[in-house]
Design a protein around this motif. Structure first.
Motif, PDB file in Angstrom:
ATOM      1  N   GLY A   1      12.270  14.897  24.475  1.00 16.59           N
ATOM      2  CA  GLY A   1      12.484  13.565  25.014  1.00 16.59           C
ATOM      3  C   GLY A   1      11.178  13.012  25.558  1.00 16.59           C
ATOM      4  N   THR A   2      11.271  11.879  26.249  1.00 20.19           N
ATOM      5  CA  THR A   2      10.092  11.232  26.821  1.00 20.19           C
ATOM      6  C   THR A   2       9.933  11.643  28.285  1.00 20.19           C
ATOM      7  OG1 THR A   2      10.333   9.330  25.342  1.00 20.19           O
ATOM      8  CG2 THR A   2       9.000   9.013  27.319  1.00 20.19           C
ATOM      9  N   ILE A   3       8.693  11.913  28.691  1.00 25.67           N
ATOM     10  CA  ILE A   3       8.424  12.358  30.057  1.00 25.67           C
ATOM     11  C   ILE A   3       7.136  11.710  30.549  1.00 25.67           C
ATOM     12  CG2 ILE A   3       7.184  14.430  29.298  1.00 25.67           C
ATOM     13  CD1 ILE A   3       8.415  15.880  31.731  1.00 25.67           C
ATOM     14  N   ASN A   4       7.128  11.350  31.841  1.00 23.87           N
ATOM     15  CA  ASN A   4       5.933  10.755  32.430  1.00 23.87           C
ATOM     16  C   ASN A   4       4.891  11.845  32.671  1.00 23.87           C
ATOM     17  OD1 ASN A   4       4.507   9.635  35.286  1.00 23.87           O
ATOM     18  ND2 ASN A   4       4.769   8.153  33.642  1.00 23.87           N
ATOM     19  N   CYS A   5       3.650  11.567  32.254  1.00 24.85           N
ATOM     20  CA  CYS A   5       2.578  12.571  32.322  1.00 24.85           C
ATOM     21  C   CYS A   5       1.321  12.008  32.970  1.00 24.85           C
ATOM     22  CB  CYS A   5       2.208  13.063  30.925  1.00 24.85           C
ATOM     23  SG  CYS A   5       3.490  14.032  30.115  1.00 24.85           S
ATOM     24  N   LEU A   6       0.524  12.903  33.538  1.00 24.97           N
ATOM     25  CA  LEU A   6      -0.835  12.587  33.935  1.00 24.97           C
ATOM     26  C   LEU A   6      -1.741  12.799  32.731  1.00 24.97           C
ATOM     27  CD1 LEU A   6      -1.041  14.464  37.351  1.00 24.97           C
ATOM     28  CD2 LEU A   6      -0.875  11.987  37.040  1.00 24.97           C
ATOM     29  N   LYS A   7      -2.661  11.875  32.533  1.00 20.63           N
ATOM     30  CA  LYS A   7      -3.636  11.997  31.448  1.00 20.63           C
ATOM     31  C   LYS A   7      -4.946  12.508  32.045  1.00 20.63           C
ATOM     32  CE  LYS A   7      -5.784   9.337  27.697  1.00 20.63           C
ATOM     33  NZ  LYS A   7      -5.891   7.987  27.084  1.00 20.63           N
ATOM     34  N   ILE A   8      -5.426  13.633  31.532  1.00 21.70           N
ATOM     35  CA  ILE A   8      -6.583  14.311  32.109  1.00 21.70           C
ATOM     36  C   ILE A   8      -7.653  14.517  31.036  1.00 21.70           C
ATOM     37  CG2 ILE A   8      -7.367  16.429  33.239  1.00 21.70           C
ATOM     38  CD1 ILE A   8      -4.541  16.720  34.363  1.00 21.70           C
ATOM     39  N   ILE A   9      -8.892  14.186  31.390  1.00 20.32           N
ATOM     40  CA  ILE A   9     -10.010  14.345  30.454  1.00 20.32           C
ATOM     41  C   ILE A   9     -11.077  15.216  31.094  1.00 20.32           C
ATOM     42  CG2 ILE A   9     -11.853  13.180  29.178  1.00 20.32           C
ATOM     43  CD1 ILE A   9     -10.067  10.756  28.945  1.00 20.32           C
ATOM     44  N   PRO A  10     -11.358  16.389  30.507  1.00 21.59           N
ATOM     45  CA  PRO A  10     -12.471  17.203  30.992  1.00 21.59           C
ATOM     46  C   PRO A  10     -13.751  16.863  30.234  1.00 21.59           C
ATOM     47  CG  PRO A  10     -11.177  18.471  29.456  1.00 21.59           C
ATOM     48  CD  PRO A  10     -10.556  17.085  29.507  1.00 21.59           C
ATOM     49  N   SER A  11     -14.870  16.939  30.917  1.00 25.24           N
ATOM     50  CA  SER A  11     -16.155  16.760  30.259  1.00 25.24           C
ATOM     51  C   SER A  11     -16.603  18.102  29.723  1.00 25.24           C
ATOM     52  CB  SER A  11     -17.196  16.219  31.243  1.00 25.24           C
ATOM     53  OG  SER A  11     -16.840  14.921  31.684  1.00 25.24           O
ATOM     54  N   VAL A  12     -16.887  18.166  28.422  1.00 29.32           N
ATOM     55  CA  VAL A  12     -17.298  19.405  27.774  1.00 29.32           C
ATOM     56  C   VAL A  12     -18.571  19.146  26.984  1.00 29.32           C
ATOM     57  CG1 VAL A  12     -14.969  20.323  27.632  1.00 29.32           C
ATOM     58  CG2 VAL A  12     -15.826  18.883  25.778  1.00 29.32           C
ATOM     59  N   LYS A  13     -19.267  20.225  26.639  1.00 30.75           N
ATOM     60  CA  LYS A  13     -20.498  20.091  25.884  1.00 30.75           C
ATOM     61  C   LYS A  13     -20.202  19.673  24.450  1.00 30.75           C
ATOM     62  CE  LYS A  13     -23.261  23.398  28.523  1.00 30.75           C
ATOM     63  NZ  LYS A  13     -24.076  24.631  28.455  1.00 30.75           N
ATOM     64  N   SER A  14     -20.894  18.657  23.972  1.00 32.79           N
ATOM     65  CA  SER A  14     -20.715  18.221  22.589  1.00 32.79           C
ATOM     66  C   SER A  14     -21.634  19.018  21.680  1.00 32.79           C
ATOM     67  CB  SER A  14     -21.026  16.725  22.475  1.00 32.79           C
ATOM     68  OG  SER A  14     -22.366  16.482  22.845  1.00 32.79           O
TER      69      SER A  14
ATOM     70  N   ARG B  84     -21.718  21.780  18.792  1.00 32.79           N
ATOM     71  CA  ARG B  84     -21.217  22.790  17.869  1.00 32.79           C
ATOM     72  C   ARG B  84     -19.701  22.732  17.715  1.00 32.79           C
ATOM     73  NH1 ARG B  84     -21.856  29.173  18.921  1.00 32.79           N
ATOM     74  NH2 ARG B  84     -20.873  28.471  20.827  1.00 32.79           N
ATOM     75  N   VAL B  85     -18.963  22.415  18.808  1.00 33.80           N
ATOM     76  CA  VAL B  85     -17.502  22.445  18.746  1.00 33.80           C
ATOM     77  C   VAL B  85     -16.914  21.043  18.755  1.00 33.80           C
ATOM     78  CG1 VAL B  85     -15.403  23.265  19.882  1.00 33.80           C
ATOM     79  CG2 VAL B  85     -17.469  24.687  19.887  1.00 33.80           C
ATOM     80  N   PHE B  86     -17.286  20.225  19.775  1.00 29.11           N
ATOM     81  CA  PHE B  86     -16.668  18.928  19.939  1.00 29.11           C
ATOM     82  C   PHE B  86     -17.557  17.804  19.417  1.00 29.11           C
ATOM     83  CE2 PHE B  86     -14.853  21.672  23.184  1.00 29.11           C
ATOM     84  CZ  PHE B  86     -13.505  21.508  22.923  1.00 29.11           C
ATOM     85  N   LYS B  87     -16.922  16.708  19.025  1.00 28.04           N
ATOM     86  CA  LYS B  87     -17.659  15.573  18.508  1.00 28.04           C
ATOM     87  C   LYS B  87     -18.496  14.900  19.587  1.00 28.04           C
ATOM     88  CE  LYS B  87     -14.796  14.104  14.586  1.00 28.04           C
ATOM     89  NZ  LYS B  87     -13.963  13.014  14.041  1.00 28.04           N
ATOM     90  N   GLU B  88     -17.963  14.823  20.796  1.00 24.22           N
ATOM     91  CA  GLU B  88     -18.639  14.123  21.872  1.00 24.22           C
ATOM     92  C   GLU B  88     -18.345  14.805  23.190  1.00 24.22           C
ATOM     93  OE1 GLU B  88     -15.212  10.711  22.380  1.00 24.22           O
ATOM     94  OE2 GLU B  88     -16.941  10.329  21.107  1.00 24.22           O
ATOM     95  N   LYS B  89     -19.034  14.358  24.237  1.00 26.57           N
ATOM     96  CA  LYS B  89     -18.923  14.995  25.545  1.00 26.57           C
ATOM     97  C   LYS B  89     -17.489  15.030  26.037  1.00 26.57           C
ATOM     98  CE  LYS B  89     -20.901  14.812  30.193  1.00 26.57           C
ATOM     99  NZ  LYS B  89     -21.794  14.050  31.115  1.00 26.57           N
ATOM    100  N   GLU B  90     -16.739  13.954  25.812  1.00 25.93           N
ATOM    101  CA  GLU B  90     -15.352  13.899  26.252  1.00 25.93           C
ATOM    102  C   GLU B  90     -14.440  13.871  25.028  1.00 25.93           C
ATOM    103  OE1 GLU B  90     -15.093  10.609  28.915  1.00 25.93           O
ATOM    104  OE2 GLU B  90     -16.142  11.652  30.535  1.00 25.93           O
ATOM    105  N   GLY B  91     -14.451  14.978  24.275  1.00 22.03           N
ATOM    106  CA  GLY B  91     -13.677  15.051  23.052  1.00 22.03           C
ATOM    107  C   GLY B  91     -12.319  15.688  23.225  1.00 22.03           C
ATOM    108  N   VAL B  92     -11.931  15.970  24.484  1.00 29.60           N
ATOM    109  CA  VAL B  92     -10.665  16.643  24.760  1.00 29.60           C
ATOM    110  C   VAL B  92      -9.845  15.802  25.727  1.00 29.60           C
ATOM    111  CG1 VAL B  92      -9.585  18.737  25.654  1.00 29.60           C
ATOM    112  CG2 VAL B  92     -11.782  18.876  24.468  1.00 29.60           C
ATOM    113  N   THR B  93      -8.543  15.680  25.459  1.00 31.33           N
ATOM    114  CA  THR B  93      -7.621  14.990  26.365  1.00 31.33           C
ATOM    115  C   THR B  93      -6.358  15.817  26.501  1.00 31.33           C
ATOM    116  OG1 THR B  93      -8.453  12.860  25.557  1.00 31.33           O
ATOM    117  CG2 THR B  93      -6.415  12.825  26.837  1.00 31.33           C
ATOM    118  N   MET B  94      -5.834  15.893  27.723  1.00 26.34           N
ATOM    119  CA  MET B  94      -4.615  16.658  27.965  1.00 26.34           C
ATOM    120  C   MET B  94      -3.642  15.843  28.794  1.00 26.34           C
ATOM    121  SD  MET B  94      -4.109  20.410  29.629  1.00 26.34           S
ATOM    122  CE  MET B  94      -4.504  19.813  31.253  1.00 26.34           C
ATOM    123  N   TRP B  95      -2.351  16.030  28.504  1.00 23.93           N
ATOM    124  CA  TRP B  95      -1.284  15.393  29.255  1.00 23.93           C
ATOM    125  C   TRP B  95      -0.426  16.487  29.893  1.00 23.93           C
ATOM    126  CZ3 TRP B  95      -3.405  13.753  24.824  1.00 23.93           C
ATOM    127  CH2 TRP B  95      -3.740  12.393  24.680  1.00 23.93           C
TER     128      TRP B  95
END
Length: 256
Positions: A191-204, A206-217
């Motif tokens: 179902g639908t649930i209210n979430c916090l949207k969180i963005i960690p800063s990670v090193k771009s 070798r793995v990620f496209k950009e510094k903030e390439g990850v988002t979590m709810w």
């Protein structure tokens, strides 16, 4: 896939210590991992109340594995274990034992928070022995940081909050910064649930496209259960979505 399973718990952490009292004994959370359109694998986290050296701890076991077609050409069987002091929220003992294709690694870490040191043992190569290394105040491991975040009250995870942290990964310390950027009603299989949207800063790079390439709810409640995780990689993208949950302490409020 290989890096994503390792980084799963790294997206959610805070520097410091706090009592953990909102995690139920026997809690289980399972996420389904997708690489593009492929069903790539699963990640599971389970908890158990226990004692470590006579002190109450939360034992957390994390596993990650590839499934289906992905497993046929790249097999992953990862195991993580952490004993977390329930009064301080800090890890006492941490295990990372991974099998990823031809790659193998097995480290055990003992944390001494009184003098900011740790003991690292390479179990894969016993000849390397154990090393005593300098640490920092409030260091977390890849599992304990996840449960430390979840111990935060709604007032401590308000929109606009910026948190700095240090996380022990493999055999190195990594600084991260975490930003709570907003709230969102997220659709899930339950179902639908209210979430916090969180963005960690990670090193771009070798793995990620950009510094903030990850988002979590995470659920916007006292549980802070991970509902969705997205990572834009240097090649393709990965997504982990909630697939199953059991024995959470507070009811999750899904709407249809």
């Amino acid at each position: 896939m290989k890096k994503f399973l390792n980084l799963f718990a790294v997206f959610i952490f805070f520097l410091g210590s706090a009592q953990i009292d909102n995690i139920a004994d026997g809690e289980s959370i399972t996420l389904r991992i997708h690489y593009g359109f492929l069903n790539a694998g699963t990640a599971n986290l389970t908890t158990k109340q226990t004692n470590y050296k006579g002190i109450p701890h939360l034992y957390v076991k994390g596993t990650g594995q590839t499934t289906g077609a992905v497993k046929a050409f790249f097999k992953v069987e990862d195991l993580y274990e952490s004993f977390i002091n329930t009064q301080t929220g800090l890890p006492s003992f941490y295990v990372r034992n991974v099998r990823e294709g031809s790659y193998r690694q097995h480290f055990e870490t003992v944390f001494n928070h009184d003098n900011n040191t740790l003991i690292l043992t390479d179990k894969k190569t016993p000849a390397n022995g154990s090393k005593v290394l300098k640490s920092v105040k409030g260091v977390q491991d890849m599992l304990s940081c996840f449960y430390y975040l979840r111990s935060k009250s709604p007032d401590e995870l308000k929109v606009g909050t910026v948190i700095n942290m240090n996380v022990w990964i493999d055999d190195e310390m990594f600084p991260f910064q975490l930003k709570v950027t907003g709230t969102e009603n997220l659709k899930t299989k339950f179902g639908t649930i209210n979430c916090l949207k969180i963005i960690p800063s990670v090193k771009s790079g070798r793995v990620f496209k950009e510094k903030e390439g990850v988002t979590m709810w995470v659920s916007n409640d006292a549980n802070h259960i991970p509902m969705l995780l997205k990572a834009e990689l240097a090649v393709g993208s990965l997504k982990a979505s909630i697939d199953d949950y059991k024995n959470v302490k507070y009811p999750l409020k899904f709407s249809k």
